[in-house]
Scaffold this active site. Structure first.
Site, PDB file in Angstrom:
ATOM      1  CG  ASP A  19     -21.668  42.189  20.389  1.00 48.41           C
ATOM      2  OD1 ASP A  19     -21.453  40.985  20.217  1.00 48.41           O
ATOM      3  OD2 ASP A  19     -20.820  43.003  20.793  1.00 48.41           O
ATOM      4  CB  CYS A  20     -22.578  39.553  24.673  1.00 50.84           C
ATOM      5  SG  CYS A  20     -22.417  39.315  26.465  1.00 50.84           S
ATOM      6  CG  ASP A  21     -17.899  39.514  24.801  1.00 51.40           C
ATOM      7  OD1 ASP A  21     -18.006  39.467  26.031  1.00 51.40           O
ATOM      8  OD2 ASP A  21     -17.877  38.494  24.080  1.00 51.40           O
ATOM      9  CG  ASP A  46     -18.652  46.585  20.678  1.00 56.27           C
ATOM     10  OD1 ASP A  46     -17.424  46.662  20.929  1.00 56.27           O
ATOM     11  OD2 ASP A  46     -19.250  45.501  20.664  1.00 56.27           O
TER      12      ASP A  46
END
Length: 232
Positions: free
Chosen positions: A9-11, A169
């Protein structure tokens, strides 16, 4: 056996963009009469697609004109892009984890637009770890918590779901990857407020990630790896 594919995931996993996103989202939504605070994103909606958030708020507070919403979203994303360029930082331990795991095949899987993913990676110096291996919900036309985005990324990369480790997250991403049939590592930075779903492996910081990935590689893929411990 080959190494598993790591789907990041990024954010909130690689980059600390969520506080900036939450602030700009609250500012924009309030301008069109939808009550929303930055804490609402961090608490109830973290990781969710923006338009799902808007739909939920309209169910609660009333309909907003479509054109007004579209103008607000364009303005919000433009302001966010400017802030990402100058204010964005990596999640602690993310850079070290990517470096330690750079010999693994990897990609980014995000609900955000591809332009936002690229801007975030560029601003934090992470682009070269992924190049063009970026998979956006807007490009694939499917979003977490549905499993289709993870499955789309794995398919394009040439991996079956069982050959993938997803790192996320947000609970929407963790649940999506679990539903896709992947091994899932939950970066739970808020253990007092969030419970890791059954079936996922919890870590509390990104410094722990390399050791967990390498353990899984040995145990589930029967591939011996040199140990790179960066745990703090």
């Amino acid at each position: 056996m080959p190494l598993p594919l790591l789907l990041f995931d990024c954010d909130g996993t690689l980059v600390d963009s969520e506080p900036l996103l939450a602030e700009e989202m609250a500012r924009g939504l309030n301008t069109v009469g939808l009550p929303f605070a930055a804490s609402d994103y961090m608490g109830e909606f973290r990781g969710a697609r923006f338009r799902r958030i808007v739909a939920e708020l309209q169910d609660r507070h009333g309909h907003v004109d479509v054109e007004q919403l579209e103008r607000m979203e364009r303005d919000m994303r433009a302001k966010l892009a400017t802030r990402l360029t100058s204010e964005l930082t990596t999640i602690p331990g993310a850079l070290e984890a990517l470096e330690a795991l750079s010999h693994y095949p990897s990609a980014v899987v995000s609900n955000g637009p591809e332009t936002k993913i690229r801007a975030a990676l560029k601003a934090t110096g992470l682009t070269h770890y992924f190049d063009n291996r970026l998979f956006s919900g807007y490009t694939a036309n499917c979003w977490k918590p549905e499993p289709c985005l993870h499955l789309h990324a794995a398919s394009i990369m040439g991996f079956a779901a069982a050959q993938c480790i997803a790192i996320d997250d947000a609970l929407v991403g963790v649940r999506a990857a679990l539903q896709a049939g992947m091994t899932v590592i939950h970066l739970n930075r808020f253990p007092d407020a969030e419970n890791t779903p059954e079936g996922a492996i919890m870590i509390s910081n990104m410094y722990q990630l390399p050791a967990v990935v390498e353990r899984l590689t040995r145990e589930r893929w029967h591939t011996a790896m040199p140990h790179h411990s960066t745990a703090k």
